[in-house]
Scaffold this motif. Structure first.
Motif, PDB file in Angstrom:
ATOM      1  N   THR A  59     -27.482 -43.751-108.266  1.00 42.37           N
ATOM      2  CA  THR A  59     -28.341 -43.138-109.475  1.00 42.37           C
ATOM      3  C   THR A  59     -28.440 -44.326-110.474  1.00 42.37           C
ATOM      4  N   SER A  60     -27.808 -45.503-110.028  1.00 45.97           N
ATOM      5  CA  SER A  60     -27.831 -46.397-111.138  1.00 45.97           C
ATOM      6  C   SER A  60     -28.810 -47.628-110.586  1.00 45.97           C
ATOM      7  N   HIS A  61     -29.485 -48.276-111.760  1.00 45.00           N
ATOM      8  CA  HIS A  61     -30.331 -49.209-111.353  1.00 45.00           C
ATOM      9  C   HIS A  61     -29.644 -50.526-112.041  1.00 45.00           C
ATOM     10  N   ALA A  62     -28.412 -50.668-111.910  1.00 47.39           N
ATOM     11  CA  ALA A  62     -27.913 -52.134-112.258  1.00 47.39           C
ATOM     12  C   ALA A  62     -27.900 -53.011-110.913  1.00 47.39           C
ATOM     13  N   SER A  63     -27.428 -54.156-111.156  1.00 47.12           N
ATOM     14  CA  SER A  63     -27.613 -55.186-109.780  1.00 47.12           C
ATOM     15  C   SER A  63     -26.703 -54.977-109.075  1.00 47.12           C
ATOM     16  N   PHE A  64     -26.960 -55.647-107.856  1.00 45.61           N
ATOM     17  CA  PHE A  64     -26.026 -55.459-106.528  1.00 45.61           C
ATOM     18  C   PHE A  64     -24.446 -55.513-106.955  1.00 45.61           C
ATOM     19  N   ASP A  65     -24.130 -56.783-107.717  1.00 50.51           N
ATOM     20  CA  ASP A  65     -22.868 -56.968-107.880  1.00 50.51           C
ATOM     21  C   ASP A  65     -22.488 -55.878-108.817  1.00 50.51           C
ATOM     22  N   GLU A  66     -23.042 -55.347-110.060  1.00 52.14           N
ATOM     23  CA  GLU A  66     -22.575 -54.484-110.875  1.00 52.14           C
ATOM     24  C   GLU A  66     -22.057 -53.036-110.049  1.00 52.14           C
ATOM     25  N   ARG A  67     -22.967 -52.891-109.179  1.00 47.16           N
ATOM     26  CA  ARG A  67     -22.780 -51.535-108.201  1.00 47.16           C
ATOM     27  C   ARG A  67     -21.687 -51.841-107.395  1.00 47.16           C
ATOM     28  N   ALA A  68     -21.609 -53.048-106.855  1.00 43.56           N
ATOM     29  CA  ALA A  68     -20.312 -53.596-106.077  1.00 43.56           C
ATOM     30  C   ALA A  68     -18.930 -53.308-106.919  1.00 43.56           C
ATOM     31  N   LYS A  69     -18.965 -53.676-108.092  1.00 39.60           N
ATOM     32  CA  LYS A  69     -17.781 -53.203-108.847  1.00 39.60           C
ATOM     33  C   LYS A  69     -17.382 -51.809-108.867  1.00 39.60           C
ATOM     34  N   ILE A  70     -18.373 -50.951-109.211  1.00 45.46           N
ATOM     35  CA  ILE A  70     -18.136 -49.576-109.111  1.00 45.46           C
ATOM     36  C   ILE A  70     -17.593 -48.978-107.739  1.00 45.46           C
ATOM     37  N   ALA A  71     -18.445 -49.590-106.771  1.00 49.66           N
ATOM     38  CA  ALA A  71     -17.967 -49.081-105.265  1.00 49.66           C
ATOM     39  C   ALA A  71     -16.451 -49.629-105.063  1.00 49.66           C
ATOM     40  N   GLY A  72     -16.318 -50.992-105.491  1.00 48.90           N
ATOM     41  CA  GLY A  72     -15.154 -51.564-105.233  1.00 48.90           C
ATOM     42  C   GLY A  72     -13.782 -51.042-105.615  1.00 48.90           C
ATOM     43  N   ALA A  73     -14.062 -50.500-106.970  1.00 46.18           N
ATOM     44  CA  ALA A  73     -12.941 -49.866-107.759  1.00 46.18           C
ATOM     45  C   ALA A  73     -12.257 -48.641-106.762  1.00 46.18           C
ATOM     46  N   ALA A  74     -13.441 -48.030-106.124  1.00 47.90           N
ATOM     47  CA  ALA A  74     -13.516 -46.603-105.228  1.00 47.90           C
ATOM     48  C   ALA A  74     -12.687 -46.998-104.205  1.00 47.90           C
ATOM     49  N   VAL A  75     -13.041 -48.082-103.385  1.00 50.35           N
ATOM     50  CA  VAL A  75     -12.541 -48.513-102.069  1.00 50.35           C
ATOM     51  C   VAL A  75     -10.932 -48.755-102.233  1.00 50.35           C
ATOM     52  N   ASP A  76     -10.642 -49.538-103.369  1.00 50.25           N
ATOM     53  CA  ASP A  76      -9.467 -49.897-103.439  1.00 50.25           C
ATOM     54  C   ASP A  76      -8.436 -48.658-103.621  1.00 50.25           C
ATOM     55  N   GLN A  77      -9.023 -47.832-104.116  1.00 48.74           N
ATOM     56  CA  GLN A  77      -8.323 -46.637-104.713  1.00 48.74           C
ATOM     57  C   GLN A  77      -8.213 -45.502-103.253  1.00 48.74           C
ATOM     58  N   ALA A  78      -9.225 -45.552-102.621  1.00 47.87           N
ATOM     59  CA  ALA A  78      -9.561 -44.497-101.392  1.00 47.87           C
ATOM     60  C   ALA A  78      -8.737 -45.054-100.125  1.00 47.87           C
ATOM     61  N   PHE A  79      -9.052 -46.606 -99.913  1.00 45.83           N
ATOM     62  CA  PHE A  79      -8.759 -47.075 -98.482  1.00 45.83           C
ATOM     63  C   PHE A  79      -7.292 -47.757 -98.524  1.00 45.83           C
ATOM     64  N   ASP A  80      -6.610 -47.694 -97.362  1.00 48.45           N
ATOM     65  CA  ASP A  80      -5.694 -48.680 -96.934  1.00 48.45           C
ATOM     66  C   ASP A  80      -6.214 -49.669 -96.088  1.00 48.45           C
ATOM     67  N   LEU A  81      -6.961 -50.482 -96.773  1.00 43.17           N
ATOM     68  CA  LEU A  81      -7.566 -51.477 -96.086  1.00 43.17           C
ATOM     69  C   LEU A  81      -6.885 -52.383 -95.036  1.00 43.17           C
TER      70      LEU A  81
END
Length: 219
Positions: A59-81
């Motif tokens: 639902t965001s129209h931010a840049s790819f990098d800005e959206r990646a920061k949002i997704a990245g924080a969730a990936v770090d919390q959700a996954f045992d990468l």
């Protein structure tokens, strides 16, 4: 079937994962026993956090990098990468030198995040449903959180399940099972990674992952 539904399903399929110390007065339970008694909402919380972030980036129209920061924080919390990467490589993972392993893990993290950002673009319209109960996994102590990812015209949508493992940092995703047949994402990646590792080693795999990140960011 709408083009949006086809695109979302394709994105998913391309894709697309210790015992707790007791406080005073508590009995000591083995990890499997702790997992069996875990509340469903505690097990599914990392998936809920991931889906909240995916909902936000589409639902965001931010840049790819800005959206990646949002997704990245969730990936770090959700996954045992580290566990996901180990399963995606197989027994060879343990033989990789520590420095190379850290570089590979960083590239794999970027790849995982970029794949999500590319799959859930602004306006994608994905809707997420998490079932209220969790399954016991046949692997000792693990749990399975079942979900669906659909859209307004395709509810409930495609089944996507998550293998959850309880470690020192709580419950984390260690594999993703896709579609009705529950295709293991780690197993699919292991098949893809094996030939690259055989021909180019760790540096070759890092190069491939970096190339995929660039392709996702330009998609």
């Amino acid at each position: 079937m709408s083009m949006k539904r086809i695109s979302l399903r394709a994105g998913l399929m391309l894709g697309l994962g210790m015992a707790l110390l007791p406080t005073a007065g508590q009995s000591v339970l083995a990890p499997a026993a702790l997992a069996q008694t875990a509340p469903a909402n505690a097990v599914s919380a990392p998936v809920q956090q991931l889906y909240a972030a995916l909902g936000k980036i589409q639902t965001s129209h931010a840049s790819f990098d800005e959206r990646a920061k949002i997704a990245g924080a969730a990936v770090d919390q959700a996954f045992d990468l580290d566990a996901v990467l180990a399963a995606s490589i197989g027994t060879r993972y343990q033989a990789i030198a520590a420095d190379d392993k850290q570089k590979l893990l960083a590239a794999f993290r970027d790849f995982t995040i970029a794949r999500y950002v590319s799959s859930f673009k602004p306006g994608a319209g994905a809707r997420f449903t998490i079932t209220p109960t969790v399954e016991n996994s046949p692997v000792g102590g693990n749990k399975i959180v079942n979900t669906f990812i659909g859209s307004d015209d395709s509810m409930p949508g495609t089944p996507v399940s998550y293998i959850m493992h309880q470690g020192a940092s709580g419950w984390r995703i260690t594999d993703v099972l896709l579609a009705e047949s529950r295709i293991s994402q780690a197993a699919a990646q292991r098949s893809d990674f094996r030939s690259t590792l055989a021909s180019g080693g760790v540096s070759g795999l890092i190069t491939v992952l970096e190339r995929k990140v660039k392709a996702f960011s330009n998609d």
